[in-house]
Enzyme design. Structure first.
Site, PDB file in Angstrom:
ATOM      1  N   LYS A 280      10.994   6.448   0.758  1.00 11.65           N
ATOM      2  CA  LYS A 280      11.195   6.443   2.596  1.00 11.65           C
ATOM      3  C   LYS A 280      11.629   6.831   3.177  1.00 11.65           C
ATOM      4  O   LYS A 280      11.701   7.289   4.304  1.00 11.65           O
ATOM      5  CB  LYS A 280      10.772   4.580   2.486  1.00 11.65           C
TER       6      LYS A 280
ATOM      7  N   GLU B 199      -4.222   4.655  -1.588  1.00 13.56           N
ATOM      8  CA  GLU B 199      -5.451   4.009  -1.494  1.00 13.56           C
ATOM      9  C   GLU B 199      -6.784   4.354  -1.385  1.00 13.56           C
ATOM     10  O   GLU B 199      -7.685   4.503  -1.423  1.00 13.56           O
ATOM     11  CB  GLU B 199      -5.432   2.816  -0.769  1.00 13.56           C
TER      12      GLU B 199
ATOM     13  N   THR C  14       1.307   0.129   6.787  1.00 11.84           N
ATOM     14  CA  THR C  14       0.201   0.818   6.975  1.00 11.84           C
ATOM     15  C   THR C  14      -1.138   0.305   7.006  1.00 11.84           C
ATOM     16  O   THR C  14      -1.170  -1.355   6.927  1.00 11.84           O
ATOM     17  CB  THR C  14      -0.311   1.025   5.190  1.00 11.84           C
TER      18      THR C  14
ATOM     19  N   ARG D   3      -0.302  -4.291  -9.427  1.00 13.81           N
ATOM     20  CA  ARG D   3       0.013  -5.586 -10.937  1.00 13.81           C
ATOM     21  C   ARG D   3      -1.908  -6.020 -11.119  1.00 13.81           C
ATOM     22  O   ARG D   3      -1.980  -6.874 -10.553  1.00 13.81           O
ATOM     23  CB  ARG D   3       0.295  -6.762  -9.853  1.00 13.81           C
TER      24      ARG D   3
ATOM     25  N   ASP E  62       4.931   7.200   8.142  1.00  9.95           N
ATOM     26  CA  ASP E  62       6.084   6.283   7.041  1.00  9.95           C
ATOM     27  C   ASP E  62       5.834   7.182   5.798  1.00  9.95           C
ATOM     28  O   ASP E  62       5.546   6.608   4.907  1.00  9.95           O
ATOM     29  CB  ASP E  62       5.922   5.106   6.676  1.00  9.95           C
TER      30      ASP E  62
ATOM     31  N   GLU F  56       0.600   4.229  10.755  1.00 12.13           N
ATOM     32  CA  GLU F  56       1.317   3.074  11.252  1.00 12.13           C
ATOM     33  C   GLU F  56       1.336   3.041  12.601  1.00 12.13           C
ATOM     34  O   GLU F  56       1.003   4.249  13.330  1.00 12.13           O
ATOM     35  CB  GLU F  56       2.491   2.773  10.542  1.00 12.13           C
TER      36      GLU F  56
ATOM     37  N   TYR G 157       4.853  -4.926   7.351  1.00 15.68           N
ATOM     38  CA  TYR G 157       3.574  -4.899   5.514  1.00 15.68           C
ATOM     39  C   TYR G 157       2.437  -5.903   6.397  1.00 15.68           C
ATOM     40  O   TYR G 157       2.273  -6.549   5.339  1.00 15.68           O
ATOM     41  CB  TYR G 157       4.130  -5.020   4.427  1.00 15.68           C
TER      42      TYR G 157
ATOM     43  N   TYR H 130      12.702   0.219  -6.491  1.00 15.52           N
ATOM     44  CA  TYR H 130      12.450  -0.672  -5.131  1.00 15.52           C
ATOM     45  C   TYR H 130      12.617  -2.080  -5.611  1.00 15.52           C
ATOM     46  O   TYR H 130      12.666  -2.783  -5.114  1.00 15.52           O
ATOM     47  CB  TYR H 130      10.907  -0.646  -4.659  1.00 15.52           C
TER      48      TYR H 130
END
Lengths: 395, 395
Positions: free
Chosen positions: B237, B342, B328, B126, B217, B185, B112, B228
């Site tokens: 995934k 995104e 990513t 968030r 991915d 990725e 990540y 999660y």
């Protein structure tokens, strides 16, 4: 009753017959079946070279009909005295063989299926909040672990290093874990693969899963606490996962099947129990020879059949050798918790060992052994053997 | 310069020579090297049966000295016209062969490591809080994925089903994912194993890692969001991860190496860069043939050498065929983001396709193709080929 000198109440009588891989000195590794304190060389006894291999995988891939054929043939060989002369030469005392990892692990998944364990950890880590996350009673939470570091019982476990940061530390440091723990779990071994894109319903559990083993999911709590948000446990778990050398076939666990605990709310339809796949396995955890816990597997909220249905609901395929574990088995009583962090409640109530010693987490040199049994026919027990490991200092 | 009819500026000239596994109709699968639009049958050209296999693993296990020997021998065969008569009969046009998964995946880990990607997701999920978790700049966050569902480019991807629950839903429901996404990725393929308990320092990266591939991915954001917490992504995934059929050896990427971005705070010593292992790979993401993004791998915060050092700092061992992916790849500009969530900012700015179509997430029938190149010698490019997949409806 076998013609072998095995007591009627042995946990390894002909009602059990777990599979493993053994090696005699100077010989190649082969598949064997445990009976009493002996291992039966299956390639030697049955003349089938699927057993003349260093793993169970080729046999596991053959599927349920073949598993039952072999089991009933082995039972016949061990009970009918007519076979004694032929079979005795390929029966070896366990004391003289080395036991190896019984199967090549394809993917390894770890679940989190004990309500008591999840509640205990929630209480310790999120005091004041709801102990269970909102998803917990809707699905068996799971994640992938490292298949390449699954090791057989007896393999020493080096204390892992890594980053840890207590809430009050200004920055993380790197060094040996100070909060090394165990998790007493039960593992399920997949035999028959499934196709990518095709889910495996709860009803097909016993067509895919061959058998059951014991698992110790060693856990470095300090590494895990610092790393696991937001993508889950990684280095806190990946250094080693130990499994017992014997895989007990589901066929030996007919008398162990029980109704799972009631679920509230009702799970979604793909998780409805079709048959009772609760299992009355009783575990025992010993630390340096002293029993510290007796976790009851029958208390698990989710069954292995539900775990498998969930694991594949998105179309993920199964491979021969896939291993999935239950997550820590913790019962409602304090002496039924399956991890040290629960038994010592994070340090508030250290575990007392004979001689005045106490433990909160594992020290170098400590040895942990998990054993298990299940009900067999006529009041006998089915033994799982043990999964054991000793902690070595960080290299 | 090769005697083959390959343009000087080909991305698959003798400075590249990526490895894969191919099958001609009616033949068994074998290891080959791509040159121009041909594949060289290595078992045929070199007479070594390590290449007469359906995976690269046996060759990968042989280690760096052998990797360099073979590479230089293949370069010689393809450049010295004296070999032409012998080599031409074992060169096959790509159009006539099937490309297979190039290696057997042992463990699969996903990192990540893009600061921009982690920041984008933090902002969306968030809002108002710190976009990066407190650990993000101290360690390359990673987790294990499902090795058994890594598939080769071209394999169709069935839309996964599973539980999803939007914040306002009273309870979860089960059904096909409505938020199916990609993650562009870069993957790193381990050749040489390491011993359990022994960490691999950043300096040993190129002794263990053989080469690089492209990874998609695939991600079901709705499944992932519900499942999660607290143990990380699982079914969101595990239904499929696609890889390109060609593994570009690290030796072909000498001209692609760049300094990684500055890090603040300074990483712990085991993560100090010993050499520059930033890589100037330029990815391109096409959705139904239309370029939607150009993610720059050089912007990644953590290098592949740091990821490997972190993955093993706890003593976890490596196996031949281990695959770890970067996470990513997202650059700072909007047209450099490596996922649809995104690019469409969670639905606020749908992606516009020619003909007035728009996308927030993938629809059935959509095809995603990721390509990549890196700088080669003398202004040429090193090609990675492509990883592509089309979405099928849930079965």
């Amino acid at each position: 009753m076998t013609w072998l000198d095995v007591p009627h109440d042995s946990a390894f009588g002909v009602a059990n017959l777990p599979y493993g891989v053994f090696r005699r000195e100077g010989q190649t590794a082969r598949v064997g079946v445990r009976v009493g304190d002996h291992v039966l060389d299956l390639a030697g006894a049955l003349g089938d070279d699927v057993f003349d291999r260093p793993s169970l995988n080729a046999f596991l891939a053959q599927g349920g009909r073949r598993w039952r054929e072999v089991r009933s043939r082995v039972q016949e060989l061990l009970t009918d005295p007519a076979h004694r002369d032929r079979v005795e030469p390929v029966l070896y005392p366990l004391a003289g063989v080395e036991l190896l990892l019984p199967f090549e692990v394809a993917d390894y998944v770890d679940f989190y299926a004990s309500e008591q364990h999840a509640t205990n950890l929630g209480r310790m880590f999120r005091p004041g909040g709801e102990p269970l996350t909102p998803n917990w009673k809707h699905l068996p939470i799971g994640y992938h672990g490292r298949a390449g570091t699954v090791v057989v019982s007896g393999t020493p476990v080096a204390r892992p290093s890594g980053q840890r940061k207590a809430p009050d530390d200004p920055a993380p440091t790197v060094g040996p874990s100070r909060r090394l723990d165990i998790e007493a779990e039960v593992g399920f071994v997949v035999g028959v693969e499934s196709r990518l894109g095709q889910r495996v319903p709860v009803t097909d559990f016993a067509e895919h899963v061959f058998g059951v083993c014991l698992v110790n999911d060693w856990s470095a709590r300090d590494l895990q606490a610092w790393e696991y948000v937001p993508l889950g446990p990684f280095l806190g778990k990946s250094f080693a996962t130990s499994v017992s050398p014997w895989v007990v076939p589901l066929d030996a666990l007919r008398h162990a099947r029980v109704a799972p605990p009631p679920r509230d709310p009702e799970p979604l339809p793909y998780l409805h129990d079709a048959e009772d796949w609760g299992l009355d396995l009783r575990l025992e955890v010993r630390l340096n020879g002293h029993v510290v816990s007796r976790p009851p597997f029958a208390s698990m909220y989710w069954t292995a059949a539900q775990m498998l249905a969930h694991l594949t609901v998105n179309g993920a395929s199964l491979r021969t050798g896939d291993l999935y574990a239950s997550g820590t088995v913790s019962g409602p009583e304090r002496d039924q918790f399956g991890s040290l962090i629960e038994l010592a409640w994070g340090g508030q109530t250290p575990i007392e060992l004979p001689g005045g010693e106490t433990r909160v987490f594992l020290e170098d040199g400590d040895e942990v052994t998990i054993t298990g049994t299940a009900p067999g026919p006529d009041g006998t027990r089915i033994g799982f053997g043990e999964v054991t490991g000793r902690i070595l200092p960080t290299p």
